[in-house]
Design a protein around this motif. Sequence first.
Motif, PDB file in Angstrom:
ATOM      1  N   PHE A  13       0.838  -1.203   0.000  1.00 20.91           N
ATOM      2  CA  PHE A  13       0.000   0.000   0.000  1.00 20.91           C
ATOM      3  C   PHE A  13       0.871   1.250   0.000  1.00 20.91           C
ATOM      4  CE2 PHE A  13      -2.622   3.308   1.870  1.00 20.91           C
ATOM      5  CZ  PHE A  13      -3.862   3.106   1.287  1.00 20.91           C
ATOM      6  N   GLY A  14       1.916   1.234   0.819  1.00 15.91           N
ATOM      7  CA  GLY A  14       2.830   2.370   0.866  1.00 15.91           C
ATOM      8  C   GLY A  14       3.560   2.581  -0.445  1.00 15.91           C
ATOM      9  N   ILE A  15       3.937   1.481  -1.101  1.00 17.59           N
ATOM     10  CA  ILE A  15       4.615   1.614  -2.396  1.00 17.59           C
ATOM     11  C   ILE A  15       3.679   2.269  -3.411  1.00 17.59           C
ATOM     12  CG2 ILE A  15       5.621   0.332  -4.326  1.00 17.59           C
ATOM     13  CD1 ILE A  15       6.573  -1.754  -2.312  1.00 17.59           C
ATOM     14  N   GLY A  16       2.409   1.868  -3.382  1.00 15.62           N
ATOM     15  CA  GLY A  16       1.445   2.523  -4.270  1.00 15.62           C
ATOM     16  C   GLY A  16       1.327   4.000  -3.985  1.00 15.62           C
ATOM     17  N   GLY A  17       1.370   4.366  -2.708  1.00 12.52           N
ATOM     18  CA  GLY A  17       1.337   5.774  -2.343  1.00 12.52           C
ATOM     19  C   GLY A  17       2.570   6.518  -2.822  1.00 12.52           C
ATOM     20  N   VAL A  18       3.721   5.861  -2.750  1.00  4.23           N
ATOM     21  CA  VAL A  18       4.959   6.482  -3.235  1.00  4.23           C
ATOM     22  C   VAL A  18       4.885   6.709  -4.742  1.00  4.23           C
ATOM     23  CG1 VAL A  18       7.435   6.107  -3.578  1.00  4.23           C
ATOM     24  CG2 VAL A  18       6.404   5.599  -1.363  1.00  4.23           C
ATOM     25  N   ILE A  19       4.362   5.727  -5.476  1.00  4.82           N
ATOM     26  CA  ILE A  19       4.204   5.883  -6.924  1.00  4.82           C
ATOM     27  C   ILE A  19       3.311   7.084  -7.231  1.00  4.82           C
ATOM     28  CG2 ILE A  19       3.267   4.816  -9.018  1.00  4.82           C
ATOM     29  CD1 ILE A  19       4.085   2.092  -7.809  1.00  4.82           C
ATOM     30  N   TYR A  20       2.238   7.235  -6.451  1.00  8.96           N
ATOM     31  CA  TYR A  20       1.350   8.387  -6.638  1.00  8.96           C
ATOM     32  C   TYR A  20       2.108   9.699  -6.441  1.00  8.96           C
ATOM     33  CZ  TYR A  20      -1.852  12.091  -5.307  1.00  8.96           C
ATOM     34  OH  TYR A  20      -2.476  13.310  -5.199  1.00  8.96           O
ATOM     35  N   THR A  21       2.881   9.786  -5.366  1.00  7.39           N
ATOM     36  CA  THR A  21       3.545  11.053  -5.076  1.00  7.39           C
ATOM     37  C   THR A  21       4.605  11.391  -6.118  1.00  7.39           C
ATOM     38  OG1 THR A  21       5.124   9.953  -3.595  1.00  7.39           O
ATOM     39  CG2 THR A  21       3.142  10.833  -2.594  1.00  7.39           C
ATOM     40  N   VAL A  22       5.209  10.372  -6.717  1.00 13.15           N
ATOM     41  CA  VAL A  22       6.167  10.623  -7.795  1.00 13.15           C
ATOM     42  C   VAL A  22       5.448  11.146  -9.040  1.00 13.15           C
ATOM     43  CG1 VAL A  22       7.793   9.516  -9.384  1.00 13.15           C
ATOM     44  CG2 VAL A  22       7.839   8.947  -6.949  1.00 13.15           C
ATOM     45  N   MET A  23       4.220  10.673  -9.253  1.00 10.00           N
ATOM     46  CA  MET A  23       3.473  11.024 -10.460  1.00 10.00           C
ATOM     47  C   MET A  23       2.521  12.190 -10.277  1.00 10.00           C
ATOM     48  SD  MET A  23       2.405   7.253 -11.937  1.00 10.00           S
ATOM     49  CE  MET A  23       1.525   8.030 -13.295  1.00 10.00           C
ATOM     50  N   VAL A  24       2.366  12.713  -9.042  1.00 11.67           N
ATOM     51  CA  VAL A  24       1.271  13.648  -8.781  1.00 11.67           C
ATOM     52  C   VAL A  24       1.348  14.904  -9.639  1.00 11.67           C
ATOM     53  CG1 VAL A  24       2.463  14.710  -6.799  1.00 11.67           C
ATOM     54  CG2 VAL A  24      -0.028  14.853  -6.985  1.00 11.67           C
ATOM     55  N   ALA A  25       2.554  15.435  -9.863  1.00 13.74           N
ATOM     56  CA  ALA A  25       2.658  16.652 -10.676  1.00 13.74           C
ATOM     57  C   ALA A  25       2.144  16.393 -12.093  1.00 13.74           C
ATOM     58  CB  ALA A  25       4.101  17.144 -10.707  1.00 13.74           C
ATOM     59  N   TRP A  26       2.510  15.256 -12.670  1.00  9.94           N
ATOM     60  CA  TRP A  26       2.035  14.907 -14.016  1.00  9.94           C
ATOM     61  C   TRP A  26       0.538  14.671 -14.009  1.00  9.94           C
ATOM     62  CZ3 TRP A  26      -0.617  11.027 -16.384  1.00  9.94           C
ATOM     63  CH2 TRP A  26      -0.560  10.982 -17.790  1.00  9.94           C
ATOM     64  N   LEU A  27       0.051  13.967 -13.010  1.00  7.96           N
ATOM     65  CA  LEU A  27      -1.378  13.663 -12.934  1.00  7.96           C
ATOM     66  C   LEU A  27      -2.211  14.936 -12.880  1.00  7.96           C
ATOM     67  CD1 LEU A  27      -1.280  10.729 -10.348  1.00  7.96           C
ATOM     68  CD2 LEU A  27      -1.906  10.538 -12.766  1.00  7.96           C
ATOM     69  N   VAL A  28      -1.797  15.880 -12.015  1.00  9.79           N
ATOM     70  CA  VAL A  28      -2.546  17.122 -11.857  1.00  9.79           C
ATOM     71  C   VAL A  28      -2.523  17.952 -13.146  1.00  9.79           C
ATOM     72  CG1 VAL A  28      -2.582  19.331 -10.621  1.00  9.79           C
ATOM     73  CG2 VAL A  28      -2.219  17.204  -9.364  1.00  9.79           C
ATOM     74  N   ALA A  29      -1.390  17.881 -13.868  1.00  8.07           N
ATOM     75  CA  ALA A  29      -1.256  18.671 -15.088  1.00  8.07           C
ATOM     76  C   ALA A  29      -2.050  18.097 -16.259  1.00  8.07           C
ATOM     77  CB  ALA A  29       0.219  18.780 -15.475  1.00  8.07           C
ATOM     78  N   HIS A  30      -2.287  16.787 -16.271  1.00  6.90           N
ATOM     79  CA  HIS A  30      -2.865  16.149 -17.450  1.00  6.90           C
ATOM     80  C   HIS A  30      -4.259  15.545 -17.243  1.00  6.90           C
ATOM     81  CE1 HIS A  30       1.457  16.278 -18.464  1.00  6.90           C
ATOM     82  NE2 HIS A  30       1.040  16.324 -19.717  1.00  6.90           N
ATOM     83  N   ILE A  31      -4.668  15.355 -15.994  1.00  8.14           N
ATOM     84  CA  ILE A  31      -5.957  14.699 -15.736  1.00  8.14           C
ATOM     85  C   ILE A  31      -6.774  15.582 -14.796  1.00  8.14           C
ATOM     86  CG2 ILE A  31      -7.104  12.607 -14.907  1.00  8.14           C
ATOM     87  CD1 ILE A  31      -4.546  11.079 -15.435  1.00  8.14           C
ATOM     88  N   SER A  32      -8.034  15.744 -15.083  1.00  9.09           N
ATOM     89  CA  SER A  32      -8.881  16.604 -14.265  1.00  9.09           C
ATOM     90  C   SER A  32      -9.089  15.996 -12.878  1.00  9.09           C
ATOM     91  CB  SER A  32     -10.240  16.809 -14.942  1.00  9.09           C
ATOM     92  OG  SER A  32     -10.984  15.594 -14.951  1.00  9.09           O
ATOM     93  N   GLU A  33      -9.350  16.870 -11.909  1.00  2.00           N
ATOM     94  CA  GLU A  33      -9.633  16.399 -10.552  1.00  2.00           C
ATOM     95  C   GLU A  33     -10.817  15.445 -10.536  1.00  2.00           C
ATOM     96  OE1 GLU A  33      -8.239  19.833  -7.361  1.00  2.00           O
ATOM     97  OE2 GLU A  33     -10.318  19.767  -8.057  1.00  2.00           O
ATOM     98  N   ARG A  34     -11.820  15.755 -11.312  1.00  2.00           N
ATOM     99  CA  ARG A  34     -13.020  14.913 -11.333  1.00  2.00           C
ATOM    100  C   ARG A  34     -12.669  13.481 -11.723  1.00  2.00           C
ATOM    101  NH1 ARG A  34     -18.454  15.984 -15.041  1.00  2.00           N
ATOM    102  NH2 ARG A  34     -19.600  14.108 -14.367  1.00  2.00           N
ATOM    103  N   ARG A  35     -11.856  13.333 -12.750  1.00  4.17           N
ATOM    104  CA  ARG A  35     -11.479  11.991 -13.194  1.00  4.17           C
ATOM    105  C   ARG A  35     -10.569  11.305 -12.184  1.00  4.17           C
ATOM    106  NH1 ARG A  35     -10.424  12.755 -19.744  1.00  4.17           N
ATOM    107  NH2 ARG A  35     -12.609  13.234 -20.277  1.00  4.17           N
ATOM    108  N   LEU A  36      -9.680  12.053 -11.557  1.00  2.45           N
ATOM    109  CA  LEU A  36      -8.803  11.464 -10.540  1.00  2.45           C
ATOM    110  C   LEU A  36      -9.619  10.904  -9.382  1.00  2.45           C
ATOM    111  CD1 LEU A  36      -5.897  14.101 -10.333  1.00  2.45           C
ATOM    112  CD2 LEU A  36      -5.803  11.814 -11.351  1.00  2.45           C
ATOM    113  N   MET A  37     -10.608  11.670  -8.921  1.00  2.16           N
ATOM    114  CA  MET A  37     -11.403  11.227  -7.781  1.00  2.16           C
ATOM    115  C   MET A  37     -12.271  10.023  -8.132  1.00  2.16           C
ATOM    116  SD  MET A  37     -12.363  14.766  -5.745  1.00  2.16           S
ATOM    117  CE  MET A  37     -12.856  15.758  -7.149  1.00  2.16           C
ATOM    118  N   ALA A  38     -12.908  10.069  -9.289  1.00  2.46           N
ATOM    119  CA  ALA A  38     -13.745   8.945  -9.697  1.00  2.46           C
ATOM    120  C   ALA A  38     -12.919   7.679  -9.873  1.00  2.46           C
ATOM    121  CB  ALA A  38     -14.486   9.283 -10.994  1.00  2.46           C
ATOM    122  N   ALA A  39     -11.754   7.825 -10.502  1.00  2.00           N
ATOM    123  CA  ALA A  39     -10.882   6.670 -10.711  1.00  2.00           C
ATOM    124  C   ALA A  39     -10.389   6.104  -9.385  1.00  2.00           C
ATOM    125  CB  ALA A  39      -9.696   7.067 -11.584  1.00  2.00           C
TER     126      ALA A  39
END
Length: 386
Positions: A249-275
Amino acid sequence: MGRVLNLMAFVIFATTLFMRSVDPVIPQIASGLNVTPTTAALLSTGFTLPYALVQPVLGALADMFSKTRLIAVCMLVVGIATIACGLATNFEMLMILRVVAGVAAGGVFPIALAVAGDRVPVQQRQVAIGRLLFAAMTGNLLGASGAGVIGDVVGWRGVFFVTGAIDLVALAVAIPGFRSLNELPGRFDLSTFIPNYRAVFSNPLAKYCFGAVFIEALFLFGVFPYMAVLLREAGETHASIAGVVIAGFGIGGVIYTVMVAWLVAHISERRLMAAGGMVMGACLLVIALRMSWPVEFMNFMVMGFGFYLLHGCIQVYVTELAPSARGSATAGHSMFFFLGQAAGPVVYGAGLTSVGITPVLVVGAAALAATGWTCALCLRRSAPKG
């Protein structure tokens, strides 16, 4: 800003090592103190329930006084109480000490988020919070996996000795950094207590933020204390393996934090939350299938990533519910989140001893998917900020 984030990340890392460190050694504690695994799993509730209930008081104190001084005092109490857990001679004593540690721990992570919220502009806050979550997830990762290894090598008492000592060492290192922030202390004024929380809860987004994190914690984290039990029933008796699975679970969280800048720049908040909601729901269904531990490890990685897709967005909204009472807002967030974590083991324990844990997992999967979609539809940046 970078210095503040680094300091808060260090503090969060050191104090999240023990958050999931008990889960892999639940069977060992049960055997060592002559209680059932279901009873031993209530140590999670013994920590998270007082953590939740004390939030309104600690949040108000943080807004009245120096946030960093409150963090320092709480870290001191957490370290001492955690080391004392390793000396407990019976389950009742261990539970009392876990309650003390839970009360004090409530003044670290939420208040550290408030410190970051005070100093980071809202446009940069999701990435900044992502860095703090990276620290938290790394602490959870090492805490869970390390606890399993320590439990296998020296027993469950060693887990408490090591994590408590690390907390006290981290406090000694962090104190000079706290002083360098030159935070201006406030004054004790009870008259601000009710207005601050009124400002938080008058924001219409509060009910979505707090309700969502309660459901997340109830159905997602409620299963964590039982993973070692489920794996043992499947024939895997090593605490270190249970620790590795939970650490996924922690590794998945680490992957998220590495990708968060890209995710926020390319995917809408609405889609992030639903996903995020749908991913968490799917992962609970995988747990219900009782797969082998390598599959469960991968499943927990995906689950950690999905959790923060939703939770990371919610936390940004929480910091803006009432900017003038940010400590109270983040404390309210933690209160509902840890109330859910406190109720989760009770709900899953009841299922385990009655209808079985599978129906609870199926209900939880549906609830998490619905929560993600509700947040996607109802949380909007243009809402009033209090």
